[in-house]
Write an enzyme that holds these catalytic residues in place. Structure first.
Site, mmCIF file in Angstrom:
data_model
loop_
_atom_site.group_PDB
_atom_site.id
_atom_site.type_symbol
_atom_site.label_atom_id
_atom_site.label_comp_id
_atom_site.label_asym_id
_atom_site.label_seq_id
_atom_site.Cartn_x
_atom_site.Cartn_y
_atom_site.Cartn_z
ATOM 1 N N TYR A 195 -6.807 -5.753 -13.150
ATOM 2 C CA TYR A 195 -5.561 -5.170 -12.655
ATOM 3 C C TYR A 195 -4.969 -6.054 -11.551
ATOM 4 O O TYR A 195 -3.770 -6.365 -11.557
ATOM 5 C CB TYR A 195 -5.781 -3.729 -12.136
ATOM 6 C CG TYR A 195 -4.502 -3.156 -11.595
ATOM 7 C CD1 TYR A 195 -3.513 -2.693 -12.459
ATOM 8 C CD2 TYR A 195 -4.251 -3.146 -10.218
ATOM 9 C CE1 TYR A 195 -2.309 -2.232 -11.971
ATOM 10 C CE2 TYR A 195 -3.045 -2.679 -9.725
ATOM 11 C CZ TYR A 195 -2.076 -2.224 -10.604
ATOM 12 O OH TYR A 195 -0.878 -1.776 -10.128
ATOM 13 N N PHE A 210 3.962 -21.177 4.056
ATOM 14 C CA PHE A 210 4.255 -20.080 3.144
ATOM 15 C C PHE A 210 2.968 -19.485 2.543
ATOM 16 O O PHE A 210 2.835 -18.267 2.421
ATOM 17 C CB PHE A 210 5.190 -20.597 2.030
ATOM 18 C CG PHE A 210 5.301 -19.700 0.845
ATOM 19 C CD1 PHE A 210 5.965 -18.488 0.916
ATOM 20 C CD2 PHE A 210 4.725 -20.067 -0.372
ATOM 21 C CE1 PHE A 210 6.060 -17.657 -0.189
ATOM 22 C CE2 PHE A 210 4.819 -19.243 -1.480
ATOM 23 C CZ PHE A 210 5.485 -18.031 -1.381
ATOM 24 N N ARG A 261 -2.421 7.561 -6.657
ATOM 25 C CA ARG A 261 -2.759 6.260 -7.246
ATOM 26 C C ARG A 261 -4.181 5.920 -6.840
ATOM 27 O O ARG A 261 -4.539 6.040 -5.669
ATOM 28 C CB ARG A 261 -1.808 5.177 -6.733
ATOM 29 C CG ARG A 261 -0.502 5.125 -7.477
ATOM 30 C CD ARG A 261 0.249 3.859 -7.132
ATOM 31 N NE ARG A 261 0.789 3.958 -5.786
ATOM 32 C CZ ARG A 261 2.048 4.314 -5.511
ATOM 33 N NH1 ARG A 261 2.873 4.569 -6.486
ATOM 34 N NH2 ARG A 261 2.473 4.393 -4.280
ATOM 35 N N ARG A 275 -6.719 -1.283 2.478
ATOM 36 C CA ARG A 275 -5.948 -0.719 3.592
ATOM 37 C C ARG A 275 -5.175 0.539 3.187
ATOM 38 O O ARG A 275 -5.081 1.510 3.934
ATOM 39 C CB ARG A 275 -4.972 -1.782 4.115
ATOM 40 C CG ARG A 275 -4.163 -1.368 5.321
ATOM 41 C CD ARG A 275 -2.948 -2.252 5.495
ATOM 42 N NE ARG A 275 -2.101 -2.207 4.300
ATOM 43 C CZ ARG A 275 -1.177 -3.124 3.996
ATOM 44 N NH1 ARG A 275 -0.988 -4.148 4.778
ATOM 45 N NH2 ARG A 275 -0.447 -2.994 2.907
HETATM 46 C C1 D61 Z 1 0.710 -17.974 -1.922
HETATM 47 C C2 D61 Z 1 1.678 -17.276 -1.238
HETATM 48 C C3 D61 Z 1 1.965 -15.994 -1.579
HETATM 49 C C4 D61 Z 1 1.279 -15.366 -2.611
HETATM 50 C C5 D61 Z 1 0.300 -16.084 -3.300
HETATM 51 C C6 D61 Z 1 0.021 -17.400 -2.936
HETATM 52 C C7 D61 Z 1 -0.382 -15.482 -4.342
HETATM 53 C C8 D61 Z 1 -0.084 -14.213 -4.694
HETATM 54 C C9 D61 Z 1 0.880 -13.479 -4.026
HETATM 55 C C10 D61 Z 1 1.565 -14.057 -2.999
HETATM 56 C C11 D61 Z 1 1.185 -12.072 -4.458
HETATM 57 C C12 D61 Z 1 0.437 -11.115 -3.592
HETATM 58 C C13 D61 Z 1 0.831 -9.709 -3.814
HETATM 59 C C14 D61 Z 1 0.255 -8.888 -2.681
HETATM 60 C C15 D61 Z 1 1.143 -7.740 -2.319
HETATM 61 N N1 D61 Z 1 1.118 -6.768 -3.364
HETATM 62 C C16 D61 Z 1 2.236 -6.253 -3.907
HETATM 63 O O1 D61 Z 1 3.338 -6.593 -3.561
HETATM 64 C C17 D61 Z 1 1.995 -5.231 -5.019
HETATM 65 O O2 D61 Z 1 2.828 -5.459 -6.112
HETATM 66 C C18 D61 Z 1 2.381 -6.475 -6.984
HETATM 67 C C19 D61 Z 1 3.378 -6.694 -8.105
HETATM 68 C C20 D61 Z 1 4.632 -7.390 -7.634
HETATM 69 C C21 D61 Z 1 4.346 -8.709 -6.997
HETATM 70 C C22 D61 Z 1 5.528 -9.135 -6.263
HETATM 71 C C23 D61 Z 1 5.363 -10.400 -5.455
HETATM 72 C C24 D61 Z 1 4.753 -10.343 -4.223
HETATM 73 C C25 D61 Z 1 4.727 -11.464 -3.407
HETATM 74 C C26 D61 Z 1 5.339 -12.645 -3.815
HETATM 75 C C27 D61 Z 1 5.959 -12.689 -5.072
HETATM 76 C C28 D61 Z 1 5.966 -11.562 -5.886
HETATM 77 C C29 D61 Z 1 6.615 -13.857 -5.455
HETATM 78 C C30 D61 Z 1 6.644 -14.929 -4.624
HETATM 79 C C31 D61 Z 1 6.034 -14.877 -3.385
HETATM 80 C C32 D61 Z 1 5.376 -13.762 -2.976
HETATM 81 C C33 D61 Z 1 2.178 -3.815 -4.463
HETATM 82 O O3 D61 Z 1 3.494 -3.626 -4.068
HETATM 83 C C34 D61 Z 1 3.680 -2.530 -3.201
HETATM 84 C C35 D61 Z 1 5.122 -2.502 -2.798
HETATM 85 O O4 D61 Z 1 5.903 -1.913 -3.532
HETATM 86 O O5 D61 Z 1 5.455 -3.104 -1.775
HETATM 87 C C36 D61 Z 1 1.741 -2.849 -5.521
HETATM 88 O O6 D61 Z 1 2.545 -2.156 -6.108
HETATM 89 O O7 D61 Z 1 0.522 -2.816 -5.727
HETATM 90 MG MG MG Z 2 2.725 -1.733 -8.267
#
Ligand code: D61
Ligand code: MG
Length: 453
Positions: free
Chosen positions: A184, A301, A241, A231
């Protein structure tokens, strides 16, 4: 600001970071305040950046610091996936409809004028989907390579989310095994890591190797997502959830929700340790990934979210409050981390620091005590190895240090005490001199009056 200052009262370096931040506030973190830069931008592009700032607390600032070309690609990548996640997270959308949207996301994002107005009124990012045509419009302006990377990840994530949304057991009991949990997290965050690495390599700013090493990119995402899932235990449970895998919590309680019951306090703390252990195992990969990054802006970043994640794990570990409220790192601590996380040596320092915090909190009566010690030992080992490699590689080059004059809290505290001693000494000394003067004059006065007599 006042609250942040009070929270950091015993951490002088954080107080300094907070004051500096407030002093420089005029230079806002949003690119939209740079009127010269955005003068030539289309309305839809400006709206996209407005949405980036509205929908992301943690990533908006770091994305906007990237180089122009990469910045637009990453911003749109973010909005494409945030849109998808806004469909996934909404429990008011009927399941058939939800799955059909998730599975066709790749087509949706190239369909002119597509929008979605049926999110529940409480869905925090619903406006993004209402105005989604601006994102679809801007995607057209990206170069082909970037577009292909974004579309490919969007397709995989949409299908992965749909698999979970239709899984009956998942809906009823939440994530089942540790393997399911990893899968997941791979769909919602590991894929983001893969996509970003491909974008970095495609931009030419990073070597092709960064995009090729998929295990490291996936760990970058998993480490962030897992720290969030630990967290957000309480918040997610309130919204029904369940992301903590049953394979883990069932070793401690009969139902995930029992963990917040004070009657199971000891079990809850042990379960929390097990979850932290699982996340910590990704840390060495993250350090290795960061050590391969060459571009300064890409480094910041990538590094900032990671140092926040290790700091979060350190504050969550052995902390019963996770089951009572939303535990967060102090604002001052966050600012200090952002200032410091600008090169690999500093990031290694930060990881080492929080690993030691975890080691100090580790409890020998915890069933996972030994495994946690080993995981922490492995992080320290990675720190040591990468530091040695980096130092021997760049011993002739000048290192890009944030500031040579980097005082730690302990040093500052000693300085503060010394200053206090000097000032009190000075005040006391003044007082003695004053007493002398008073005595002297009173003697003269007494002498003259006695002569008079
Ligand atoms: C380097 C820098 C940033 C990075 C990386 C490497 C590798 C992975 C990530 C960022 C993504 C980490 C996601 C952690 C936060 N989780 C969420 O936002 C959950 O949603 C996941 C699905 C959508 C992902 C969207 C995303 C997030 C960060 C990004 C990106 C896309 C694109 C570019 C840069 C960063 C979480 O969301 C809760 C909410 O609604 O805020 C969930 O639903 O579990
Ligand atoms: Mg989600």
């Amino acid at each position: 600001m006042a609250k942040a200052l009070i929270d950091s009262a015993f951490h002088p370096t954080e107080v300094i970071a907070l004051l500096q931040y407030n002093f420089n506030r005029s230079s806002s973190s949003s690119i939209l305040t740079n009127t010269k830069k955005i003068a030539s931008w289309s309305k839809s592009k400006i709206r996209c950046y407005e949405f980036l700032n509205m929908t992301s607390r943690s990533f908006a600032a770091v994305i906007q610091e990237l180089n122009d070309e990469l910045r637009d690609a990453v911003c749109l990548f973010y909005l494409v996936l945030r849109g998808l996640d806004t469909i996934e997270d909404d429990m008011t959308i009927p399941i058939e409809k939800k799955v059909s949207i998730l599975r066709s996301w790749e087509e949706i994002i190239v369909t002119d004028g597509w929008n979605f107005t049926e999110n529940g009124p409480n869905e925090k990012d619903r406006q993004l989907l209402v105005e989604y045509p601006v994102v679809i419009e801007e995607l057209k302006n990206l170069n082909k390579t970037y577009k292909e990377i974004i579309f490919d990840i969007a397709k995989q994530m949409g299908n992965g989310m749909a698999d979970y949304a239709t899984n009956a057991a998942h809906n009823k009991f939440g994530v089942n095994t540790v393997k399911d949990y990893d899968q997941y997290c791979f769909y919602v965050a590991g894929l983001v890591g893969l996509g970003l690495s491909s974008l970095f390599s495609a931009s030419g700013l990073e070597s092709p190797e960064v995009g090729r090493n998929t295990k490291l990119s996936i760990s970058m995402g998993l480490f962030l997502q897992k720290a969030n899932i630990i967290r957000d235990y309480l918040e997610d449970l309130d919204d029904n959830r369940r992301f903590w895998p049953k394979e883990i919590w069932s070793q401690y309680v009969n139902d995930l929700s029992d963990l917040k019951d004070p009657e199971h306090k000891k079990q809850a703390i042990n379960c929390l340790s097990r979850m932290c252990l699982d996340a910590l195992q990704r840390a060495p990969d993250c350090l290795t990934y960061l050590s391969n990054i060459r571009d300064q802006k890409i480094f910041n970043f990538c590094a900032i979210p990671q140092v926040m994640a290790i700091a979060t794990l350190a504050i969550l570990f052995q902390n019963y409050q996770v089951y009572q409220k939303n535990v967060k790192i102090r604002k001052g601590e966050t600012l200090k981390l952002i200032q410091k996380a600008t090169n690999i040596l500093n990031v290694i320092d930060i990881f080492r620091h929080y690993t030691r915090v975890i080691i100090t909190k580790n409890n020998s009566r915890d069933p996972n005590f030994l495994k946690i010690s080993i995981a922490c030992g492995q992080i320290e080992q990675s720190c040591q190895a990468l530091e040695t490699r980096y130092k021997s590689l760049s011993n002739s080059k000048t290192l890009n240090k944030t500031s040579e004059f980097n005082l730690f809290d302990a040093q500052l505290f000693i300085l503060f005490v010394l200053l206090l001693l000097v000032t009190t000494g000075w005040v006391l000394n003044l007082w003695e001199i004053w007493e002398e003067v008073v005595n002297h004059f009173s003697r003269i006065v007494t002498n003259t009056s006695s002569v008079d007599v």
